[in-house]
Design an enzyme around this catalytic site. Sequence first.
Site, mmCIF file in Angstrom:
data_model
loop_
_atom_site.group_PDB
_atom_site.id
_atom_site.type_symbol
_atom_site.label_atom_id
_atom_site.label_comp_id
_atom_site.label_asym_id
_atom_site.label_seq_id
_atom_site.Cartn_x
_atom_site.Cartn_y
_atom_site.Cartn_z
ATOM 1 C CE1 TYR A 81 -5.484 4.911 4.029
ATOM 2 C CE2 TYR A 81 -6.809 4.371 2.805
ATOM 3 C CZ TYR A 81 -6.773 4.697 4.154
ATOM 4 O OH TYR A 81 -7.444 5.223 4.526
ATOM 5 C CB CYS B 195 -3.766 -6.950 5.134
ATOM 6 S SG CYS B 195 -3.471 -5.391 6.170
ATOM 7 C CG ASP C 212 -4.190 -2.520 -0.272
ATOM 8 O OD1 ASP C 212 -4.453 -3.122 0.505
ATOM 9 O OD2 ASP C 212 -3.390 -2.933 -1.420
ATOM 10 C CD GLN D 165 0.918 -7.383 -0.414
ATOM 11 O OE1 GLN D 165 0.988 -8.274 0.352
ATOM 12 N NE2 GLN D 165 -0.537 -6.559 -0.288
#
Length: 406
Positions: A273, A364, A337, A246
């Site tokens: 993931y 996201c 994720d 990130q």
Amino acid sequence: MLTFRVEKLVPGGYGLARTERGVVLVKGALPGELVRGEPKWKKGTLFLEAPEILEPHPARYPEPLPPSADLPLAYEAQLPLKEALVSDALERVAKLEAPLAPIHPSPRPLAYRTAAQYARHPLGGLAYRLPESRELHRLEEDPLLAEPLAWAFDVLKLWPLPVEEVALRGSLLEGKVLLGLVGGVPEALKRPAKALVKEGFAGVVWAEPSPKGRFRGRVTPLAGERTLLEAFGPLKATVSVESFSQVNPLAAGDLLEEARTLVLGGRRALELYAGSGLFSLLLSPRYEEVVAVEISKEAVRRGEMDRNRLGADNVRFLRMDARKAEALGAFDLVVVDPPRAGLSPEVRAYLKETRPREILYVSCDPATWARDVGALVQGGYRLAFARPYEFLPFTHHVEVLSLLRL
């Protein structure tokens, strides 16, 4: 030539307007703005890529921003727009009316990015490559960069390196920067790499350009370190320039802090993931066995380094495709994720078949998240919690932290 007013922000960062020719998606326009331009058809939709702004939004951000900053709005005005993107996706795509927790703002609206990539401009300096045209937009500064990346940007502007792109990864914790040189000849770059380390870079690697993406080809260390230690809220984890972490560690740390308060704990947990396994390492004290599944060799390498450093002996990393999760059996908790495309059909089928008690879903992309949540709710789950998180100020992107329970 059409003149019209933008109605709202929609996924992808476009402003939506309804005109006599039909719906138009406008790049770079904000809700309420009066714009003018000639829309063009593309894939069955009218797009206006470079509008003339006749009446700007009263809160339009006045200072220069890089082209990647497609939401040029005063920060306090960005948050309700992003929250609306998530609630709209939940209602329109998932067909759910579940309440959202208020959006969590980024601790920093500017100077938050600890990773960035730039093209080398033929005339010198650094440039942003426009996604559609591939044209280069030369940059003198990037106010989204955290220190020490801002320092690295200023240094690299002056170095005539014979490469196609440069990639940066920094650490707020250590105050250091790693540099990736993409393209060029690695043998010819060894001496400049050593000089850059003397200049202050923590380490330099060379990467072969690849049509599959950055760092998908050969990677060769040239000088200095390959990883740094970064703080993500309650965790300290390794980061590298070669694989994803990130880019806003302060905001990601806040999300991790909240995530660990949501789950019940139990015997077995699975993270799909996983990247370098931040959630696996975070939740390891709450479960007897934790399995982290990730396809990237570099991310698994970093995750195993962190596991050994932290003494999280109950965490096991598996380098495999998340689509093959059915081979792993059932778990009390599954953490997902995924990339912007959301869960693959195989992962959705696995979750419906094995029915973990809890699914911690971090996304996201609100649209694909809502699609997957809708499918899981139809399979018997309920959306117990959802909160938008702001990871990328001045862009249309928004993160979602959510929990589904049987």
